[in-house]
Scaffold this active site. Structure first.
Site, mmCIF file in Angstrom:
data_model
loop_
_atom_site.group_PDB
_atom_site.id
_atom_site.type_symbol
_atom_site.label_atom_id
_atom_site.label_comp_id
_atom_site.label_asym_id
_atom_site.label_seq_id
_atom_site.Cartn_x
_atom_site.Cartn_y
_atom_site.Cartn_z
ATOM 1 N N GLU A 192 -8.466 -38.116 -16.422
ATOM 2 C CA GLU A 192 -7.410 -38.291 -15.118
ATOM 3 C C GLU A 192 -8.105 -37.976 -13.855
ATOM 4 O O GLU A 192 -7.815 -38.876 -12.823
ATOM 5 C CB GLU A 192 -6.136 -37.828 -15.472
ATOM 6 C CG GLU A 192 -5.264 -38.285 -16.574
ATOM 7 C CD GLU A 192 -3.798 -37.408 -16.953
ATOM 8 O OE1 GLU A 192 -3.077 -38.086 -17.576
ATOM 9 O OE2 GLU A 192 -4.010 -35.944 -16.755
ATOM 10 N N ASN A 214 -31.943 -35.865 17.281
ATOM 11 C CA ASN A 214 -31.538 -37.162 16.735
ATOM 12 C C ASN A 214 -32.579 -37.776 15.460
ATOM 13 O O ASN A 214 -31.958 -38.145 14.553
ATOM 14 C CB ASN A 214 -31.515 -38.326 17.760
ATOM 15 C CG ASN A 214 -30.853 -37.954 19.079
ATOM 16 O OD1 ASN A 214 -29.832 -36.978 18.929
ATOM 17 N ND2 ASN A 214 -30.573 -38.587 20.064
ATOM 18 N N LYS A 263 1.987 -30.345 -25.516
ATOM 19 C CA LYS A 263 1.431 -31.179 -24.640
ATOM 20 C C LYS A 263 -0.481 -30.789 -24.810
ATOM 21 O O LYS A 263 -0.625 -29.546 -24.668
ATOM 22 C CB LYS A 263 1.557 -31.407 -23.144
ATOM 23 C CG LYS A 263 2.919 -31.790 -22.953
ATOM 24 C CD LYS A 263 2.936 -33.512 -23.395
ATOM 25 C CE LYS A 263 2.241 -34.294 -22.290
ATOM 26 N NZ LYS A 263 2.873 -34.201 -21.175
ATOM 27 N N SER A 307 0.589 -28.198 -21.073
ATOM 28 C CA SER A 307 1.533 -28.116 -19.912
ATOM 29 C C SER A 307 2.506 -26.760 -20.039
ATOM 30 O O SER A 307 2.381 -26.186 -20.936
ATOM 31 C CB SER A 307 2.706 -29.223 -20.510
ATOM 32 O OG SER A 307 4.072 -28.783 -19.744
HETATM 33 N N1 ARG Z 1 -25.511 -32.029 14.869
HETATM 34 C C1 ARG Z 1 -25.838 -33.272 15.143
HETATM 35 C C2 ARG Z 1 -25.596 -34.164 14.177
HETATM 36 O O1 ARG Z 1 -25.178 -34.183 12.826
HETATM 37 C C3 ARG Z 1 -27.590 -33.411 15.575
HETATM 38 C C4 ARG Z 1 -27.694 -34.467 16.535
HETATM 39 C C5 ARG Z 1 -27.259 -33.939 17.887
HETATM 40 N N2 ARG Z 1 -27.923 -34.899 18.763
HETATM 41 C C6 ARG Z 1 -27.402 -34.948 20.130
HETATM 42 N N3 ARG Z 1 -27.864 -35.678 20.896
HETATM 43 N N4 ARG Z 1 -26.199 -34.136 20.217
HETATM 44 O O2 ARG Z 1 -25.660 -35.532 14.608
#
Ligand code: ARG
Length: 472
Positions: free
Chosen positions: A300, A120, A293, A287
């Site tokens: 665009e 995390n 064209k 085109s």
């Molecule tokens: N692949 C996960 C993401 O992109 C990484 C973190 C995963 N953490 C977990 N507790 N499953 O967020």
């Protein structure tokens, strides 16, 4: 990519012992991010090396472990760079793929790397490192685009064109002045980029899963190694905050909105109805059915891609709005919109920086268009005001004159002095108009007389360009 026989992969990763059966194959594909988060490989390694160095300094792992980790990571880097690295879906994401390979290469030291860390805070760190590199690249390209605008504006500081409101001819301006309006927009964008970079350049690592860690870590050391200006203050916020990705997409959306407005003008100017500019063939296409064209595909598409960048912003805002603290797997969905915004902005800026210097300006056509639309009518009203008429009366008088000219299919400057007085309904007040009126009825006279900071007079445009060059 393959599923592997490697025991780590079969056990299905770090959390395997808790589970009685393997993950369903579709679920595995559904939950994996390795297809797109491979882009983090290099920053993931950099983050791991900084973390390992800190763990060793703090005596949480041994000097030998650190050396093993460094050796293993060097090998992994070269495997990735040479395309030899075997990315495995079964290992879910970039973090677990690299960690598994490290352990395969160096044994126990590899298993100690994740001490005091979670994916995390790891992924939050990777995101920030990766985005920081992208922001720095984009800042350079944005600068080239601003320079290209300054150069073209300088060439056309005195090139007359009609300025529009409501897409109707309003008053004469210079093409240089018009380009400098875009310079201002892109300068604000550059400022936004600097601001958001400064706000997000902080280290999440140390937050671990959400609550921090029991090891005696030194977050400041890791921040310093990785070039962060400081650490994220709150561990829950550190792992769950994606404001920076949203801010980047907001910056991108505003920038693309500016690009899209410029594109719309290029498309109009390139249309034979305007015929103000030409673009080199390499920025256009033909085109398949109409041989005559030449289509302005680049502007665009830039106009079209603006919509998808707005979509990236809305995706991220919506992704975050319902999430309780702290990390949720939803966050894995943050990557593709962010990558898409970065790629789209970078490509668009590159192409525009390359294209702008090659815009071929048809100065005669522009000037003729400014002369045709009674663009100096306001100048005539201002003239009468300076001679003593109230502005509303002057406005009315000139409106009569324009109406008379429309009826006769001529321009204000085609009238003689007595005819102009008469057309304005001012033949009984000859003191309000003399021969000098004709000089300022010309488009050149009109732009020359807007001599104040921010005005369209060529001297003022040159002054604005000088300020721009000093800024860059
Ligand atoms: N692949 C996960 C993401 O992109 C990484 C973190 C995963 N953490 C977990 N507790 N499953 O967020």
């Amino acid at each position: 990519m393959s599923s592997s026989n490697n025991s780590l992969a079969n056990k299905a990763q770090a959390w395997s012992a808790r589970f009685a059966e393997p993950v369903d194959e579709l679920v595995q594909r559904y939950t994996a991010s390795i297809d797109f988060d491979q882009r983090f490989a290099m920053v993931d390694i950099a983050g791991s090396l900084a973390h390992a160095e800190m763990l060793a300094t703090q005596k949480i792992i041994s000097a030998q472990d650190l050396a093993d980790i460094q050796r293993g990571m060097a090998q992994i880097k070269s495997e990735i760079e040479s395309g030899q690295f075997n990315w495995q879906l079964a290992l879910e994401d970039v973090h677990l793929n690299i960690e598994a390979r490290l352990t395969a290469l160096v044994g126990d030291a590899g298993k100690r790397l994740h001490t005091g860390r979670s994916r995390n805070d790891q992924v939050a760190t990777d995101l920030r490192l990766w985005l920081r590199d992208s922001v720095d690249d984009i800042a350079i390209t944005l600068k080239s685009l601003r320079l290209a605008l300054l150069d073209l504006a300088e060439k056309h500081a005195a090139t007359i064109m009609p300025g529009h409101t409501h897409l109707q001819v309003a008053q004469p301006i210079t093409f240089g002045h018009h380009l400098m309006a875009y310079y201002e927009m892109f300068s604000r964008d550059a400022g936004r980029l600097t601001d958001l970079r400064a706000r997000f350049n902080r280290l999440p690592l140390g937050a671990a899963a959400l609550a921090g860690t029991t090891y005696p870590i030194d977050r400041e050391q890791v921040a310093k190694i990785l070039g962060f200006d400081g650490i994220c203050n709150n561990s829950l916020d550190a792992v769950s905050d994606r404001d920076f990705a949203i801010e980047f997409c907001a910056f991108s959306s505003i920038l693309m909105m500016h690009v899209s407005r410029l594109s719309e003008e290029l498309i109009l100017w390139l249309s034979p109805r305007f015929g103000f500019i030409d673009l080199p063939d390499r920025f256009c296409t033909g085109s398949s059915i109409m041989p005559q064209k030449k289509n302005p595909d680049v502007p665009e598409l830039a106009r079209g891609k603006t919509g998808r960048v707005y979509g990236d912003l809305i995706s991220l805002l919506t992704l975050m709005k319902g999430q309780p603290l702290a990390y949720n797997k939803d966050n894995q969905e943050d990557k593709e919109p962010l990558f898409d915004a970065v790629d789209t902005v970078q490509d668009t800026l590159r192409i525009f920086a390359d294209m702008i210097p090659h815009i071929e300006v048809k100065a005669e056509v522009m000037k003729k268009a400014a002369e045709d639309g009674f663009a100096t009518a306001t100048d005539l009203a201002d003239y009468l005001v300076k001679k003593g008429l109230a502005f509303r009366d002057a406005h009315e008088a000139v409106a009569h004159a324009v109406k008379a000219c429309v009826g006769r299919n001529c321009m204000l400057t085609d009238l003689s002095l007595p005819e102009l007085r008469f057309a304005c309904g001012l033949d009984n007040r000859p003191e309000l108009m003399s021969d000098d009126v004709f000089a300022l009825l010309t488009v050149d006279g009109s732009v020359q007389s807007r001599q104040h900071a921010g005005g369209t007079a060529p001297a003022q445009v040159l002054a604005a360009i000088k300020r721009g060059r000093a800024d860059l």
